[in-house]
Design an enzyme around this catalytic site. Structure first.
Site, PDB file in Angstrom:
ATOM      1  N   ASP A  87     -33.721   8.273 -74.052  1.00 36.48           N
ATOM      2  CA  ASP A  87     -34.979   7.670 -73.610  1.00 36.48           C
ATOM      3  C   ASP A  87     -34.888   7.290 -72.137  1.00 36.48           C
ATOM      4  O   ASP A  87     -33.792   7.126 -71.574  1.00 36.48           O
ATOM      5  CB  ASP A  87     -35.301   6.439 -74.443  1.00 36.48           C
ATOM      6  N   HIS A 125     -34.462  14.575 -72.724  1.00 40.21           N
ATOM      7  CA  HIS A 125     -35.351  13.520 -73.200  1.00 40.21           C
ATOM      8  C   HIS A 125     -35.511  13.542 -74.721  1.00 40.21           C
ATOM      9  O   HIS A 125     -36.040  12.590 -75.307  1.00 40.21           O
ATOM     10  CB  HIS A 125     -36.726  13.666 -72.535  1.00 40.21           C
TER      11      HIS A 125
END
Length: 609
Positions: free
Chosen positions: A583, A579
């Protein structure tokens, strides 16, 4: 004219190699392509053949020394030229002439030393050769490997060994391999017993000249027991390691009772051979009837163990290896054929006797045999644990799951599976479809194929999609790589997946084939799991897990009937990603692209329909 032997390039990223053993010595005659030495790198262990016929004139790089790619390792002199080993002998008189005083002192000192040695050795004249043996050392089995564990000794003290004959098996966190004897002779002493660890370069054993007394008789001052010392390593110790061959830790998907019955004929044969009077002659005579072993040179201990567990007669096996050598897969194929032959006649009385009924409950209550025990952590499991822990803690990992309707693909598989197997030689599973859809989505969304270097402040986009395929093996989870997977079609991916999985399970995969993945696919559904949350292996940034394909009622839109409930083939796809770089919207777009490709089911051209 002398010919130089240089260090070859043994991998794309390999820049140097370590000489682990010279198979020829200075002055030995060699033929073209005859193995000269063994070299170890961080990716592969291999032999270097002679580039020309002649005499090994000079060895430039000694054992356990490292040389760069392209550097000179040795010199081969022509057949008519003198070997370089003679040069030191010719220079020796000159050196002696230059230092007559030193020579006289040495000559005067030698009788005294000999007298002292003879005084000490008079009570045990047979023990002298045992102290002059050749040490067997732990080789460097990888650039980062500093130690190895002795898993099994294939020879016992007092037994005769040949050059290059396997002495013991060693396990590291990168490879399990055999250590051959560097010389021919007798195994005098074992320095490192089984299940103990030795550092690289450490002495594992001592091999002396043929007929030399082992380490045990050296401690006895009486010369008479020498004749009795040879039978001390009685033939009985040799069958003992073989009796232990059906190791509880290894399983080849065969019931325990069946494996025990299969091993009994082999044990009976082993029990019949030990009465031979001398241990030296017992090794050569035992495999003499086995034509398969004679034709293939020597059979590795792992193959012999597997043959004993499955009751396979090696003399009836045709080896598929180099020079007809019998490989592990040859034994497995022979065992499968024998098992099928046994099952054929047994299947006839089964319905009348009702044999299948007790067979099913018999498999359920079988305990593993490990309850209440403690075992040493295997090196490969330790390496996997370390890497998974590091990957999980150096990334901000997140998993997104999507549901996909693969009913159209299921129908295509049913239509094309027979013709596909005839054309490509492999079965058509769901995995190639998932792999192809993932590769196409990676080309559209390359951020999931990228690598993040937070310290350097860079994002690296590879030039191609190198797809790792997680494979469940007896040693642990390994990930072979389909390099340049974006250049393959459905059939090519299916063949590569089947080939890599088979060679990974049989330990025939090369180091370069388990490195360099940029994106990994793991099929957790092969064991019935609906989905899981895979851990992304560093330095990759994403990993896709495919769950089990199951049929269940789903609401679908019919053009005529509207929303109706129908039975569909459904699967969950779980995407884990870093992450820090990717995204949630990027992950969702990637998964939707995979979903649309699979649900559209436009694979007719790939399947020849």
């Amino acid at each position: 004219m002398p010919v130089s032997v240089t260090m070859p390039r043994l991998g794309e990223s390999v820049t140097e190699g370590t000489v682990t053993r010279w198979l020829k010595q200075e002055g030995d005659t060699v033929e073209v392509d005859e193995p000269l030495l063994e070299v170890s790198t961080d990716k592969v262990d291999t032999e270097i053949p002679s580039p020309a016929a002649g005499v090994l004139s000079r060895i430039v790089v000694g054992e356990d020394e490292t040389a760069e790619v392209g550097s000179e390792l040795a010199v081969i002199a022509g057949e008519g030229e003198e070997a370089g080993g003679a040069a030191p002998q010719e220079q020796a008189p000159a050196e002696q002439e230059q230092a007559p005083a030193e020579q006289a002192e040495q000559a005067a000192a030698e009788p005294q030393a000999e007298a002292e040695q003879s005084a000490v050795e008079e009570p045990t004249p047979a023990a002298a050769p045992s102290g002059e043996g050749t040490p067997v050392t732990m080789p460097a089995l990888g650039e980062s490997v500093t130690e190895g564990t002795v898993t099994r000794w294939l020879k016992q003290v007092g037994e005769t060994v040949e050059v290059d004959e396997p002495l013991l098996e060693v396990s590291t966190d990168k490879v399990d391999t055999e250590i051959p004897s560097p010389v021919a002779g007798t195994l005098l002493e074992i320095k490192v017993p089984e299940d103990e660890t030795a550092e690289v370069g450490g002495v594992l054993a001592i091999v002396g000249a043929a007929g030399a007394a082992p380490a045990q008789p050296q401690a006895q001052p009486k010369p008479e027991p020498k004749a009795e010392a040879k039978p001390e390593p009685k033939p009985e110790p040799k069958p003992e390691p073989k009796v232990e061959e059906p190791t509880p830790g290894l399983s080849y998907n065969e019931p325990a009772a069946e494996a025990e019955q299969a091993a009994q004929p082999a044990r009976a044969e082993q029990a019949a051979t030990p009465p031979a009077p001398a241990t030296t002659t017992q090794r050569p005579t035992a495999p003499a009837p086995a034509g398969g072993e004679e034709a293939a040179g020597y059979v590795t201990p792992l193959v012999r163990k597997l043959a004993a567990e499955h009751g396979v007669d090696l003399s009836s096996v045709n080896g598929s290896g180099v020079g007809g050598r019998i490989r592990k897969q040859d034994v497995l194929d022979a065992a499968e054929k024998a098992k099928a032959a046994k099952a054929a006649p047994a299947a006839q009385p089964a319905p009348a006797a009702g044999a299948p009924a007790p067979a099913k409950p018999a498999a359920k209550p079988q305990p593993s045999g490990k309850r209440g025990t403690i075992e040493k952590l295997p090196r490969i499991r330790k390496a996997i644990a370390t890497r998974m822990h590091e990957s999980l803690h150096e990334m901000a990992q997140l998993t997104t799951v999507i549901e996909v309707d693969v009913t159209r693909i299921a129908k295509l598989r049913a239509q094309a599976k027979d013709s596909f197997q005839q054309r490509h030689g492999v079965k058509l599973s769901f995995l190639p479809f998932f792999a192809l859809a993932a590769i196409e989505a990676l080309q559209t969304y390359p951020i999931l194929n990228a690598q993040l270097d937070l310290a350097g402040g860079t994002i690296t986009y590879p030039e191609a999609e190198h797809l790792g395929i997680a494979v469940d093996t007896e040693r642990g989870l390994l990930v072979p790589v389909i390099h340049n997977a974006g250049d393959l079609n459905l059939g090519g991916i299916a063949k590569r997946v089947a080939d890599l999985a088979e060679r990974t399970r049989t330990n025939k995969i090369s180091p370069d084939e388990i490195a360099g993945a940029t994106f990994t696919l793991t099929n957790t559904g092969s064991r019935g799991a609906l989905f899981d949350t895979p851990i992304v292996p560093s330095p990759q940034s994403a990993m896709l897990g495919t769950g089990a394909v199951v049929k269940r009622p789903v609401v679908v839109n019919d053009p005529e009937l509207g929303e109706v409930v129908a039975v569909r083939s459904m699967v969950y796809l779980a995407l884990s990603y870093d992450h820090r770089l990717i995204d949630g919207a990027d992950a969702a777009r990637f998964l939707v692209a995979v979903k649309e490709r699979l649900e559209a089911g436009n694979f007719e051209a790939e399947l020849g329909l």
